[in-house]
Every structure is written in structure tokens, then in C-alpha cells.
Design a protein around this motif. Structure first.
Motif, PDB file in Angstrom:
ATOM      1  N   VAL A   2      47.310  46.981  41.684  1.00 13.89           N
ATOM      2  CA  VAL A   2      47.052  45.792  40.884  1.00 13.89           C
ATOM      3  C   VAL A   2      45.966  46.140  39.882  1.00 13.89           C
ATOM      4  O   VAL A   2      44.902  46.661  40.250  1.00 13.89           O
ATOM      5  N   LEU A   3      46.253  45.862  38.626  1.00 15.07           N
ATOM      6  CA  LEU A   3      45.309  46.069  37.530  1.00 15.07           C
ATOM      7  C   LEU A   3      44.878  44.701  37.016  1.00 15.07           C
ATOM      8  O   LEU A   3      45.621  43.733  37.132  1.00 15.07           O
ATOM      9  N   GLY A   4      43.677  44.645  36.440  1.00 14.56           N
ATOM     10  CA  GLY A   4      43.204  43.378  35.904  1.00 14.56           C
ATOM     11  C   GLY A   4      42.551  43.560  34.547  1.00 14.56           C
ATOM     12  O   GLY A   4      41.959  44.598  34.268  1.00 14.56           O
ATOM     13  N   ASN A   5      42.664  42.510  33.722  1.00 12.78           N
ATOM     14  CA  ASN A   5      41.966  42.545  32.439  1.00 12.78           C
ATOM     15  C   ASN A   5      40.468  42.322  32.686  1.00 12.78           C
ATOM     16  O   ASN A   5      40.026  42.122  33.825  1.00 12.78           O
ATOM     17  N   LYS A   6      39.656  42.368  31.644  1.00 14.57           N
ATOM     18  CA  LYS A   6      38.204  42.239  31.777  1.00 14.57           C
ATOM     19  C   LYS A   6      37.813  40.924  32.442  1.00 14.57           C
ATOM     20  O   LYS A   6      36.909  40.886  33.282  1.00 14.57           O
ATOM     21  N   THR A   7      38.500  39.846  32.106  1.00 14.45           N
ATOM     22  CA  THR A   7      38.198  38.544  32.706  1.00 14.45           C
ATOM     23  C   THR A   7      38.405  38.596  34.215  1.00 14.45           C
ATOM     24  O   THR A   7      37.586  38.077  34.986  1.00 14.45           O
ATOM     25  N   ALA A   8      39.475  39.241  34.646  1.00 16.34           N
ATOM     26  CA  ALA A   8      39.756  39.369  36.080  1.00 16.34           C
ATOM     27  C   ALA A   8      38.693  40.211  36.773  1.00 16.34           C
ATOM     28  O   ALA A   8      38.168  39.827  37.826  1.00 16.34           O
ATOM     29  N   VAL A   9      38.362  41.357  36.179  1.00 16.48           N
ATOM     30  CA  VAL A   9      37.368  42.258  36.775  1.00 16.48           C
ATOM     31  C   VAL A   9      36.018  41.556  36.885  1.00 16.48           C
ATOM     32  O   VAL A   9      35.355  41.619  37.935  1.00 16.48           O
ATOM     33  N   ASP A  10      35.618  40.866  35.832  1.00 20.81           N
ATOM     34  CA  ASP A  10      34.335  40.138  35.866  1.00 20.81           C
ATOM     35  C   ASP A  10      34.334  39.077  36.960  1.00 20.81           C
ATOM     36  O   ASP A  10      33.336  38.905  37.668  1.00 20.81           O
ATOM     37  N   ALA A  11      35.443  38.365  37.117  1.00 21.74           N
ATOM     38  CA  ALA A  11      35.533  37.331  38.154  1.00 21.74           C
ATOM     39  C   ALA A  11      35.458  37.950  39.548  1.00 21.74           C
ATOM     40  O   ALA A  11      34.759  37.431  40.424  1.00 21.74           O
ATOM     41  N   TYR A  12      36.163  39.053  39.768  1.00 16.50           N
ATOM     42  CA  TYR A  12      36.094  39.722  41.063  1.00 16.50           C
ATOM     43  C   TYR A  12      34.671  40.193  41.352  1.00 16.50           C
ATOM     44  O   TYR A  12      34.157  39.994  42.453  1.00 16.50           O
ATOM     45  N   HIS A  13      34.019  40.818  40.381  1.00 14.10           N
ATOM     46  CA  HIS A  13      32.646  41.307  40.592  1.00 14.10           C
ATOM     47  C   HIS A  13      31.687  40.162  40.901  1.00 14.10           C
ATOM     48  O   HIS A  13      30.763  40.328  41.704  1.00 14.10           O
ATOM     49  N   ALA A  14      31.887  39.020  40.260  1.00 14.30           N
ATOM     50  CA  ALA A  14      31.009  37.870  40.473  1.00 14.30           C
ATOM     51  C   ALA A  14      31.413  37.052  41.706  1.00 14.30           C
ATOM     52  O   ALA A  14      30.706  36.120  42.089  1.00 14.30           O
ATOM     53  N   GLY A  15      32.541  37.386  42.315  1.00 13.51           N
ATOM     54  CA  GLY A  15      33.034  36.601  43.451  1.00 13.51           C
ATOM     55  C   GLY A  15      33.427  35.199  43.041  1.00 13.51           C
ATOM     56  O   GLY A  15      33.302  34.259  43.821  1.00 13.51           O
ATOM     57  N   LYS A  16      33.896  35.051  41.812  1.00 15.49           N
ATOM     58  CA  LYS A  16      34.175  33.732  41.240  1.00 15.49           C
ATOM     59  C   LYS A  16      35.574  33.248  41.603  1.00 15.49           C
ATOM     60  O   LYS A  16      36.569  33.869  41.277  1.00 15.49           O
ATOM     61  N   LEU A  17      35.617  32.115  42.288  1.00 12.67           N
ATOM     62  CA  LEU A  17      36.854  31.400  42.570  1.00 12.67           C
ATOM     63  C   LEU A  17      36.634  29.939  42.229  1.00 12.67           C
ATOM     64  O   LEU A  17      35.569  29.411  42.533  1.00 12.67           O
ATOM     65  N   PRO A  18      37.555  29.283  41.620  1.00  9.28           N
ATOM     66  CA  PRO A  18      38.814  29.821  41.147  1.00  9.28           C
ATOM     67  C   PRO A  18      38.595  30.800  39.989  1.00  9.28           C
ATOM     68  O   PRO A  18      37.556  30.768  39.327  1.00  9.28           O
ATOM     69  N   PHE A  19      39.606  31.639  39.763  1.00 10.40           N
ATOM     70  CA  PHE A  19      39.540  32.565  38.652  1.00 10.40           C
ATOM     71  C   PHE A  19      39.516  31.780  37.341  1.00 10.40           C
ATOM     72  O   PHE A  19      40.156  30.738  37.239  1.00 10.40           O
ATOM     73  N   PRO A  20      38.791  32.267  36.353  1.00 13.07           N
ATOM     74  CA  PRO A  20      38.736  31.537  35.080  1.00 13.07           C
ATOM     75  C   PRO A  20      40.027  31.695  34.270  1.00 13.07           C
ATOM     76  O   PRO A  20      40.760  32.686  34.446  1.00 13.07           O
ATOM     77  N   ASP A  21      40.269  30.723  33.416  1.00 19.97           N
ATOM     78  CA  ASP A  21      41.392  30.841  32.490  1.00 19.97           C
ATOM     79  C   ASP A  21      41.240  32.135  31.690  1.00 19.97           C
ATOM     80  O   ASP A  21      40.127  32.524  31.344  1.00 19.97           O
ATOM     81  N   GLY A  22      42.354  32.778  31.430  1.00 23.82           N
ATOM     82  CA  GLY A  22      42.339  34.052  30.721  1.00 23.82           C
ATOM     83  C   GLY A  22      42.446  35.242  31.650  1.00 23.82           C
ATOM     84  O   GLY A  22      42.649  36.374  31.211  1.00 23.82           O
ATOM     85  N   THR A  23      42.311  35.000  32.970  1.00 22.92           N
ATOM     86  CA  THR A  23      42.489  36.072  33.944  1.00 22.92           C
ATOM     87  C   THR A  23      43.948  36.513  33.929  1.00 22.92           C
ATOM     88  O   THR A  23      44.851  35.685  33.954  1.00 22.92           O
ATOM     89  N   ILE A  24      44.162  37.832  33.888  1.00 28.60           N
ATOM     90  CA  ILE A  24      45.522  38.375  33.983  1.00 28.60           C
ATOM     91  C   ILE A  24      45.510  39.512  35.000  1.00 28.60           C
ATOM     92  O   ILE A  24      44.674  40.411  34.928  1.00 28.60           O
ATOM     93  N   LEU A  25      46.432  39.442  35.930  1.00 25.83           N
ATOM     94  CA  LEU A  25      46.627  40.487  36.933  1.00 25.83           C
ATOM     95  C   LEU A  25      48.031  41.058  36.763  1.00 25.83           C
ATOM     96  O   LEU A  25      48.981  40.301  36.545  1.00 25.83           O
TER      97      LEU A  25
END
Length: 170
Positions: A67-90
């Protein structure tokens, strides 16, 4: 017909075409590149995105997946952010599992099977937990029946993780 009479006609056609584009009138979806139901496509340059996690599916699927993620996804994972923000793409890439010819105990990617895409847009995809789904086989969207099962599977199993199965690999 004289050249002078053609000029207003051509200008009129250009005006109509420009007005259609400027009005934001939706273009017909390209069924060769866009998933049914959700209208998701394979993102450009996704192979240069960051690795979120590898995965391995046992029988009967018998696939290797990443599974690859765009920058928005990576930033959300690193921050432990749920729900994922709009713009996240996996994007999940999958291959049939194959034994390495050089090293018997190792498994390597064989024939590619699917590219699967999840796009977070809580407004556009409100009915499916804020996610749009795309499953592509051989670069073409899978049929509508296969897309109908996407959200149902995510909703049944990972509703508490914003409908995302993948956890970030440490």
C-alpha cells in the motif's frame, strides 16, 4: 460562401465550446479509466509515493501486496490522525506470489493482479464513509458488481479505523 461569412460562424462555434468548458459542465466519464459508482481513477505518479505497509494474502488469494500513500496519507499516519483528512489517497498494488528462482525460501512478485485506490472526500463520498473506491485489473476499471462490494467489506470490518484496513508499518 465567402471567407468573410465563415469567420463569424467559426467564432460562434468557438464561443459555444468555450462557454461549455467555462460553465463547468461535466464531461462524460471515461469508462476506460474511471471506476463505476465512485468515478475514481489511478493517480498519476503513484509509484513514486511512500510505502505505507506491505501485506501478504494467504489462500485462496495468494498475493503479495503493498500500500502506497500520497503526502496527505503519510502525514496522517505519522500524526496518528483519524479520521483521515480529505485528500488522502491510498493505492494498493497486488501481484500473484511466486517462488524466487534464486533463493527457494523467498517469495517474489509474479503476475500483477490489481491496483486498488481509495480517495478520501467526505462530501463527495458521504454515503460510503467519505471514501471513493477504484479497483483496476490490467489498467481498466473492474465491473460495477466488484465495486459494490468495496464499501460493504470496509464498513463491516474496519469502521473504527475510518474504513481503512492498512496500518502504518513501523
Amino acid at each position: 460562401m465567402s471567407r468573410f461569412l465563415l469567420i463569424p460562424a467559426v467564432l460562434g462555434m468557438i464561443s459555444v465550446a468555450t462557454a461549455t468548458v467555462a460553465s463547468g459542465a461535466p464531461a462524460e466519464p471515461d469508462t476506460d479509466t474511471v471506476s463505476p459508482i465512485y468515478g475514481v481513477s489511478i493517480p498519476e505518479n503513484y509509484r513514486q509515493w511512500h510505502l505505507i505497509a506491505p501485506a501478504s494474502e494467504a489462500e485462496p488469494i495468494d498475493e503479495l501486496r503493498v500500500v502506497l500513500g500520497n503526502k496527505t496519507a503519510v502525514d496522517a499516519y505519522h500524526a496518528g490522525k483519524l479520521p483521515f483528512p480529505d485528500g488522502t489517497i491510498l493505492v494498493k498494488l497486488a501481484w500473484k506470489r511466486r517462488q524466487s528462482p534464486e533463493f527457494g525460501p523467498a517469495t517474489i512478485p509474479g503476475e500483477p493482479t490489481t491496483v486498488q485506490v481509495m480517495v478520501k472526500n467526505s462530501t463527495k463520498y458521504a454515503a460510503s464513509g467519505g471514501w471513493g473506491f477504484g479497483k483496476f485489473i490490467g489498467g481498466k476499471p473492474a465491473d460495477e458488481a466488484q465495486h459494490k462490494t468495496c464499501f460493504a467489506c470496509h464498513e463491516a470490518r474496519v469502521q473504527g479505523h475510518d474504513y481503512v484496513f492498512t496500518r502504518y508499518a513501523p
